[in-house]
Write an enzyme that holds these catalytic residues in place. Structure first.
Site, mmCIF file in Angstrom:
data_model
loop_
_atom_site.group_PDB
_atom_site.id
_atom_site.type_symbol
_atom_site.label_atom_id
_atom_site.label_comp_id
_atom_site.label_asym_id
_atom_site.label_seq_id
_atom_site.Cartn_x
_atom_site.Cartn_y
_atom_site.Cartn_z
ATOM 1 C CG HIS A 53 67.385 8.941 26.025
ATOM 2 N ND1 HIS A 53 67.261 7.987 26.994
ATOM 3 C CD2 HIS A 53 68.125 10.384 26.547
ATOM 4 C CE1 HIS A 53 67.637 9.110 28.538
ATOM 5 N NE2 HIS A 53 67.841 10.207 27.854
ATOM 6 C CG ASP A 63 63.897 1.007 20.365
ATOM 7 O OD1 ASP A 63 63.664 1.980 21.311
ATOM 8 O OD2 ASP A 63 62.346 0.463 20.667
#
Ligand code: GDG
Length: 446
Positions: free
Chosen positions: A154, A348
């Site tokens: 992720h 991110d």
């Protein structure tokens, strides 16, 4: 269809229907709707209890294990949060390596494997999530598991030269050889990870599967939330000012200090906006037991106080700051009411807030997304105003552009991003990963 076994560090509460909180759960929800599933992971509790707690609702079973406080300290706080998280976000300077934590992390992964194994069926498909569980597949194979195993990362994967700073990085990469398919958020992550694997002679296929959201469902929920009393009360409290909104776990990867400094620069360099905008930044406390996170909180409290002290009027607070989580049912409403979303992580994996903001906006009068180049979402969101999150001046300039942007341009930019989000479909991410995993060769088990 074969049963799907999901393994992740944390497991969200079992519910038969209704919205679930948290990026991973939301993303997985659609995938598991029609399918029998076992979800295995840490309960979030610490105790000496060894056996998993197993419960079933409908076709979903979850098996939760507690960690001992020592396991929690070494595996979770230590190796995962103090070392892997900063390393994978290109922040090796913040990482602290301790051999004992690496060993504790491996021991917990081995324990996951041992306790999951007896729950497995021969024809299960196993899908492991995130860096906490990098070596899990290797331990499962050691114990004889022959099922198909997928792994999804992720968070970002840095260039191999950065990753190599990790002691015994090579052993970790070789462990990934036990996996049949690895998924990453962006092409950069996939390239970095493939290069690192190739250097170790590991041939696991790596594919790009950007995490999405169910845009239509989110849009509907946000429209409903906007009619709720608490959203209305909040909207009225703005007194007709434009709302700039940020919502992030309080994490140093999210670029919060630079972001509020950018807002302060806006008020300084473009005084015409003073009193005409309000910036609400919500940053629910996350990983509060880790030193870097406590330092960030202190830094933010001070910065926010200083900026408000400098620019506030008796009847206008420029920056509203909360460290409490916003309830999920309300958040969609706030995202809809916002005129500008400020999403400026330094790094991110994807960033779901960016996608949720676009989904929540009213099509007839949509707001503007300001998005960091270094969020995975920047690869997809072509309509966003992109910034380098390290530069508060650039953030200020982007805010000025967003505040002044004409309706026609806002509509055009929003349409581009919304259509792309909706086109992926409600479960595009998990469906495409699982379909590819199903096609993957059984490289490890022959
Ligand atoms: C990791 C990766 C990747 C946030 N504050 C509140 C709240 N949230 C919700 C958001 C969103 C989720 O939490 C956060 O997801 P993000 O993607 O933005 O960030 P991470 O938590 O760091 O997630 C990330 C993601 O995994 C999925 O692969 O995109 O890159 O780091 O859904 O709305 N929700 C509520 N109150 C809050 O105050 N209810």
């Amino acid at each position: 269809m074969a049963r799907l076994v999901i393994v992740s560090n944390r497991v969200s509460p079992l519910r038969e229907s209704g919205p679930m909180a948290g990026g991973l759960t939301v993303a997985l929800q659609e995938a598991v709707k029609r399918r029998e599933m076992l979800w295995f992971g840490w309960s979030g509790e610490t105790s000496e209890r060894r056996e998993p707690r197993i419960s079933t609702v409908g076709n979903r079973t979850q098996a939760l294990i507690d960690l001992t406080s020592q396991e929690h300290r070494l595996y979770y706080t230590g190796f995962c949060n103090n070392l892997l998280w900063p390393l994978l976000h290109y922040r090796f300077g913040l990482a602290q390596f301790r051999r004992a934590e690496e060993e504790g992390w491996r021991a917990v992964n081995r324990r996951f494997a041992e306790q999951l194994l007896p729950l497995l069926r021969e024809d299960d498909t196993i899908w492991i999530h995130d860096f906490h569980l990098f070596p899990l597949a290797a331990y499962l194979r050691e114990l004889g598991a022959r099922q198909r195993i997928g792994f999804y990362l992720h968070v970002p994967f840095p260039p191999p030269a950065v990753f190599a700073a990790l002691p015994r990085a090579a052993a970790l990469l070789r462990d990934l050889g036990a996996i049949d398919l690895i998924g990453t958020q962006t092409a950069d992550d996939a390239e970095h990870l493939s290069d690192a694997l190739r250097q170790e002679g590991v041939n696991t296929p790596v594919g790009v599967f950007p995490v999405g959201i169910n845009a239509e469902a989110f849009a509907r929920a946000a429209a409903t939330a906007a009619l709720r009393k608490d959203t209305q009360r909040f909207a009225e409290s703005l007194g007709g000012r434009k709302l700039i909104f940020g919502v992030d776990r309080m994490d140093y990867s999210k670029g919060l200090p630079q972001r509020v400094l950018g807002y302060a620069d806006l008020l300084k360099r473009y005084p015409q906006h003073r009193g005409k905008v309000t910036f609400l930044q919500a940053a629910p406390i996350s990983r509060g037991e880790v030193t870097q996170y406590r330092l960030l909180r202190r830094e933010m409290d001070e910065l926010v106080g200083r900026i408000n002290g400098e620019y506030a009027e008796v009847d206008w607070v420029p920056l509203r700051w909360t460290t409490r989580p916003i309830p999920r049912r309300t958040l969609g409403g706030y995202l809809r009411v916002a005129d500008i979303a400020l999403v400026t992580p330094l790094r991110d994996g994807m960033n779901l807030v960016a996608k949720e903001f676009v989904a929540a906006q009213p099509p007839e009068d949509p707001g503007v997304l300001i998005l960091s180049h270094f969020a995975g979402a920047a690869r997809e969101m072509e309509g966003a105003v992109k910034v380098n999150p390290n530069d508060p001046d650039e953030i200020a300039e982007a805010l000025d552009i967003a505040i002044n942007m004409p309706l026609a341009e806002r509509r055009e930019r929003w349409r581009l991003d919304y259509d792309r989000l909706a086109a992926a479909g409600p479960s595009g991410w998990s469906r495409s990963f699982l379909a590819e995993l199903n096609r993957a060769e059984f490289s490890t088990t022959g």
